[in-house]
Design a protein around this motif. Structure first.
Motif, PDB file in Angstrom:
ATOM      1  N   SER A 273       0.848  -1.178   0.000  1.00  0.00           N
ATOM      2  CA  SER A 273       0.000   0.000   0.000  1.00  0.00           C
ATOM      3  C   SER A 273       0.884   1.228   0.000  1.00  0.00           C
ATOM      4  O   SER A 273       2.073   1.146  -0.206  1.00  0.00           O
ATOM      5  CB  SER A 273      -0.905  -0.054   1.233  1.00  0.00           C
ATOM      6  N   PHE A 274       0.310   2.355   0.285  1.00  0.00           N
ATOM      7  CA  PHE A 274       0.889   3.666   0.020  1.00  0.00           C
ATOM      8  C   PHE A 274       2.392   3.773  -0.138  1.00  0.00           C
ATOM      9  O   PHE A 274       2.875   3.764  -1.262  1.00  0.00           O
ATOM     10  CB  PHE A 274       0.361   4.674   1.040  1.00  0.00           C
ATOM     11  N   SER A 275       3.226   3.842   0.905  1.00  0.00           N
ATOM     12  CA  SER A 275       4.545   4.441   0.706  1.00  0.00           C
ATOM     13  C   SER A 275       5.736   3.515   0.723  1.00  0.00           C
ATOM     14  O   SER A 275       6.804   3.899   0.303  1.00  0.00           O
ATOM     15  CB  SER A 275       4.774   5.497   1.786  1.00  0.00           C
ATOM     16  N   PHE A 276       5.616   2.291   1.223  1.00  0.00           N
ATOM     17  CA  PHE A 276       6.827   1.550   1.499  1.00  0.00           C
ATOM     18  C   PHE A 276       7.647   1.210   0.264  1.00  0.00           C
ATOM     19  O   PHE A 276       8.860   1.324   0.267  1.00  0.00           O
ATOM     20  CB  PHE A 276       6.494   0.266   2.273  1.00  0.00           C
ATOM     21  N   GLU A 277       6.989   0.797  -0.815  1.00  0.00           N
ATOM     22  CA  GLU A 277       7.750   0.462  -2.014  1.00  0.00           C
ATOM     23  C   GLU A 277       8.442   1.687  -2.573  1.00  0.00           C
ATOM     24  O   GLU A 277       9.604   1.632  -2.992  1.00  0.00           O
ATOM     25  CB  GLU A 277       6.827  -0.168  -3.054  1.00  0.00           C
ATOM     26  N   ALA A 278       7.736   2.800  -2.599  1.00  0.00           N
ATOM     27  CA  ALA A 278       8.337   4.028  -3.107  1.00  0.00           C
ATOM     28  C   ALA A 278       9.471   4.488  -2.215  1.00  0.00           C
ATOM     29  O   ALA A 278      10.474   5.009  -2.694  1.00  0.00           O
ATOM     30  CB  ALA A 278       7.273   5.124  -3.203  1.00  0.00           C
ATOM     31  N   LEU A 279       9.340   4.266  -0.921  1.00  0.00           N
ATOM     32  CA  LEU A 279      10.367   4.737  -0.001  1.00  0.00           C
ATOM     33  C   LEU A 279      11.700   4.042  -0.237  1.00  0.00           C
ATOM     34  O   LEU A 279      12.753   4.635  -0.072  1.00  0.00           O
ATOM     35  CB  LEU A 279       9.930   4.482   1.447  1.00  0.00           C
ATOM     36  N   GLU A 280      11.659   2.774  -0.635  1.00  0.00           N
ATOM     37  CA  GLU A 280      12.916   2.088  -0.864  1.00  0.00           C
ATOM     38  C   GLU A 280      13.700   2.758  -1.979  1.00  0.00           C
ATOM     39  O   GLU A 280      14.922   2.842  -1.940  1.00  0.00           O
ATOM     40  CB  GLU A 280      12.661   0.621  -1.192  1.00  0.00           C
TER      41      GLU A 280
ATOM     42  N   PHE B   5      17.565   6.607   5.470  1.00  0.00           N
ATOM     43  CA  PHE B   5      17.424   5.230   5.900  1.00  0.00           C
ATOM     44  C   PHE B   5      16.047   4.733   5.494  1.00  0.00           C
ATOM     45  O   PHE B   5      15.189   5.487   5.082  1.00  0.00           O
ATOM     46  CB  PHE B   5      17.564   5.120   7.422  1.00  0.00           C
ATOM     47  N   THR B   6      15.826   3.439   5.646  1.00  0.00           N
ATOM     48  CA  THR B   6      14.492   2.906   5.408  1.00  0.00           C
ATOM     49  C   THR B   6      13.655   3.036   6.672  1.00  0.00           C
ATOM     50  O   THR B   6      14.185   3.005   7.779  1.00  0.00           O
ATOM     51  CB  THR B   6      14.540   1.431   4.981  1.00  0.00           C
ATOM     52  N   SER B   7      12.341   3.191   6.498  1.00  0.00           N
ATOM     53  CA  SER B   7      11.456   3.279   7.660  1.00  0.00           C
ATOM     54  C   SER B   7      11.040   1.903   8.156  1.00  0.00           C
ATOM     55  O   SER B   7      10.464   1.777   9.229  1.00  0.00           O
ATOM     56  CB  SER B   7      10.204   4.088   7.306  1.00  0.00           C
ATOM     57  N   CYS B   8      11.312   0.863   7.358  1.00  0.00           N
ATOM     58  CA  CYS B   8      10.857  -0.488   7.709  1.00  0.00           C
ATOM     59  C   CYS B   8      11.884  -1.190   8.585  1.00  0.00           C
ATOM     60  O   CYS B   8      12.536  -2.137   8.151  1.00  0.00           O
ATOM     61  CB  CYS B   8      10.595  -1.303   6.452  1.00  0.00           C
TER      62      CYS B   8
ATOM     63  N   GLY C  48       6.698   6.783   7.900  1.00  0.00           N
ATOM     64  CA  GLY C  48       7.550   6.661   6.724  1.00  0.00           C
ATOM     65  C   GLY C  48       8.816   7.484   6.716  1.00  0.00           C
ATOM     66  O   GLY C  48       9.436   7.652   5.665  1.00  0.00           O
ATOM     67  N   SER C  49       9.274   7.990   7.873  1.00  0.00           N
ATOM     68  CA  SER C  49      10.479   8.817   7.886  1.00  0.00           C
ATOM     69  C   SER C  49      11.706   8.018   7.468  1.00  0.00           C
ATOM     70  O   SER C  49      11.869   6.851   7.837  1.00  0.00           O
ATOM     71  CB  SER C  49      10.710   9.395   9.289  1.00  0.00           C
ATOM     72  N   ILE C  50      12.568   8.659   6.685  1.00  0.00           N
ATOM     73  CA  ILE C  50      13.854   8.062   6.332  1.00  0.00           C
ATOM     74  C   ILE C  50      15.001   8.921   6.848  1.00  0.00           C
ATOM     75  O   ILE C  50      16.165   8.616   6.613  1.00  0.00           O
ATOM     76  CB  ILE C  50      13.987   7.858   4.796  1.00  0.00           C
TER      77      ILE C  50
ATOM     78  N   SER D 141       4.525  17.601   9.950  1.00  0.00           N
ATOM     79  CA  SER D 141       3.739  17.596   8.715  1.00  0.00           C
ATOM     80  C   SER D 141       4.590  17.274   7.494  1.00  0.00           C
ATOM     81  O   SER D 141       4.058  17.015   6.414  1.00  0.00           O
ATOM     82  CB  SER D 141       3.042  18.943   8.523  1.00  0.00           C
ATOM     83  N   GLU D 142       5.907  17.284   7.661  1.00  0.00           N
ATOM     84  CA  GLU D 142       6.799  16.943   6.548  1.00  0.00           C
ATOM     85  C   GLU D 142       7.076  15.444   6.464  1.00  0.00           C
ATOM     86  O   GLU D 142       7.766  14.998   5.548  1.00  0.00           O
ATOM     87  CB  GLU D 142       8.130  17.698   6.696  1.00  0.00           C
ATOM     88  N   LEU D 143       6.589  14.669   7.416  1.00  0.00           N
ATOM     89  CA  LEU D 143       6.773  13.221   7.341  1.00  0.00           C
ATOM     90  C   LEU D 143       6.128  12.690   6.061  1.00  0.00           C
ATOM     91  O   LEU D 143       5.055  13.157   5.659  1.00  0.00           O
ATOM     92  CB  LEU D 143       6.147  12.547   8.558  1.00  0.00           C
ATOM     93  N   PRO D 144       6.767  11.727   5.401  1.00  0.00           N
ATOM     94  CA  PRO D 144       6.283  11.278   4.081  1.00  0.00           C
ATOM     95  C   PRO D 144       4.813  10.891   4.032  1.00  0.00           C
ATOM     96  O   PRO D 144       4.118  11.198   3.064  1.00  0.00           O
ATOM     97  CB  PRO D 144       7.185  10.065   3.784  1.00  0.00           C
ATOM     98  N   ASP D 145       4.310  10.219   5.064  1.00  0.00           N
ATOM     99  CA  ASP D 145       2.938   9.723   5.024  1.00  0.00           C
ATOM    100  C   ASP D 145       1.987  10.536   5.885  1.00  0.00           C
ATOM    101  O   ASP D 145       0.847  10.121   6.108  1.00  0.00           O
ATOM    102  CB  ASP D 145       2.900   8.254   5.467  1.00  0.00           C
TER     103      ASP D 145
END
Length: 474
Positions: free
Chosen positions: A268-275, A284-287, A301-303, A356-360
């Motif tokens: 869903s939303f952000s994880f694939e794009a975040l990589e 960094f990765t958020s996962c 989703g912060s990196i 509010s700047e956090l990716p998700d």
């Protein structure tokens, strides 16, 4: 050896340089990317844990971190390691038979809280181990009770550094003064892994007392340098972070479980794009980490995070020591956020300037929580000092979380009842084995990603936006 130990070219049982020094005994932990065996050192009959890591990134991180932390009394000891170009790395680790998860679960079964003096000693040891990491700018990224192993004598040690990262700055060699890189001629002697991305920030951190320096610096200076570090990270330091989970693996001897592979939000939303974003922007990765102990910035989703994510995890661990139950036992990432927000209130700019700047942040929203009860509501019958200790860690704004240096000086640990001597701690003989595939014997820890994040929430509002979509949960 039967089917349990298949014959493979990289198998620990065929490594002449290892079996010449160690007797490899039963496997005590197994996962997709690491296997752990109990072993006996032939020279002196010392029992050890032999951790065979099948993933290069995890092996590199664990070796690098443990090399830097050698001599830290509350970090697991790495006796040596074996590394060849064509073989998996094998770490020879201190063998520890139980963990903090077992201490907590045993107390919960007895139905009595941990004595305050014992609890304080456990806390001090955890803080001391994490302080050693943070002084060396190592982010553990997976703190939880089952990764806090305990010796027979009651010494607690941080373990499983496979997800750890060293905050870096270009131009400093993390292996300066260490042995040369792995041999490419197939020689059998143990040697140091080398990685072109590895570098260690030193000059700017000497003011903190990193490494063997004396501690100094204020809370604000601490995070000031950390922020400077983040902005200096170059594209060359991009996170090539597989963060590959270890599947269903026993936590014994530093081989643990992660729920990330089953996380429904990855589709869903952000994880694939975040990589991909991680690789482009040097974040960094958020996962990372286990959901119950994962900081809210990771869930959004912060990196661009640092040591502060460990401090949130620390607060969750302390709360669990105080109540003998998890603070935020989310069943999925959205449920995890919901549980946090229902306690702390909605995340907004007042609670954390810049959130509010956090990716998700604009993708996921929750209905307004009126009069949130706060952390104190989760800690009934605990003292004001205990509540304060947790609140200073479990807060939205990472810059407000108490550092390990501040925690070690907290008055709570200098007031009656005082921490008991380590020799007086009640240590379980072994870790719980009710479910060997769950973390620390807690079945719930392993039941965190099998269902959809959305199933538990009923109706939700899905809205398309200029940049994608937004999901509002009740």
């Amino acid at each position: 050896m039967g089917t349990e130990h298949p014959s493979k070219s990289w198998s620990i049982h065929t490594r002449s340089e290892i079996i010449a020094k160690y007797k490899v005994m039963e496997r005590i932990g197994s996962g997709a990317y690491a296997d752990v065996y109990r072993g006996r050192r032939l020279s002196d009959d010392l029992t050890v844990a032999l951790k065979e890591i099948h993933d290069y990134q995890s092996a590199f991180r664990e070796i690098e971190a443990l090399q830097m932390l050698q001599g830290s009394s509350n970090v697991i000891v790495m006796h040596e390691y074996f590394c060849r170009e064509d073989e998996d790395a094998v770490l020879v680790l201190e063998y520890l038979t139980t963990d903090l998860a077992t201490v907590i679960s045993n107390a919960a079964k007895e139905g009595f809280p941990l004595p305050v003096g014992e609890m304080k000693r456990w806390m001090i040891q955890i803080i001391s181990g994490l302080d050693a990491c943070h002084r060396n700018m190592i982010v553990h990224r997976d703190l939880k009770p089952s990764n806090l192993l305990i010796s027979d004598s009651g010494v607690l040690k941080l373990a499983d550094f496979g997800q750890a990262r060293i905050l870096t700055e270009p131009g400093f060699d993390a292996f300066e003064g260490n042995p040369p890189p792995c041999e490419h001629d197939g020689s059998n002697h143990e040697s140091s892994l080398h990685h072109p991305e590895a570098s260690l920030l030193t000059d700017n951190l000497s003011q903190f007392g990193c490494g063997n320096q004396e501690q100094g610096s204020s809370h604000n200076e601490y995070f000031s340098v950390l922020d400077e570090l983040k902005t200096k990270r170059s594209v060359d330091d991009i996170e090539k972070d597989t963060n590959i989970p270890d599947g269903n693996t026993s936590c014994l001897a530093t081989c643990t479980t992660s729920d990330m592979d089953n996380d429904p939000m990855r589709t869903s939303f952000s994880f694939e794009a975040l990589e991909e974003e991680d690789k482009e922007h040097g974040g960094f990765t958020s996962c990372v980490g286990t959901r119950w102990f994962r900081a809210p910035e990771l869930l959004y989703g912060s990196i661009n995070y640092g040591l502060e994510i460990d401090l949130w995890s620390l607060g969750c661990i302390f709360a669990e020591l105080l109540t003998l139950k998890p603070l935020f036992p989310g069943t999925a990432d959205i449920d995890q956020l919901s549980k946090i927000i229902n306690v702390l209130g909605n995340l907004d700019e007042r609670a954390w300037p810049g959130c509010s700047e956090l990716p998700d942040y604009r993708i996921i929203s929750f209905s307004k929580v009126e009069n949130p009860p706060g952390v104190e509501a989760c800690l009934p019958n605990r003292s004001a000092d205990e509540v304060s200790l947790v609140k200073n860690l479990v807060c939205y704004d990472p810059a407000r979380r108490a550092t390990t240096m501040e925690l070690l000086q907290d008055k709570y640990f200098n007031e009656e009842p005082l921490p008991v001597p380590i020799s007086e701690l009640r240590v379980p003989l072994t870790r719980n084995t009710e479910d060997e595939d769950s973390m620390g014997g807690w079945q719930d820890y392993n039941d965190m990603g099998s269902d959809s994040d959305f199933d538990d929430f009923g109706p939700m509002n899905f809205t398309r936006t200029d940049t994608g979509f937004s999901i509002q949960f009740p």
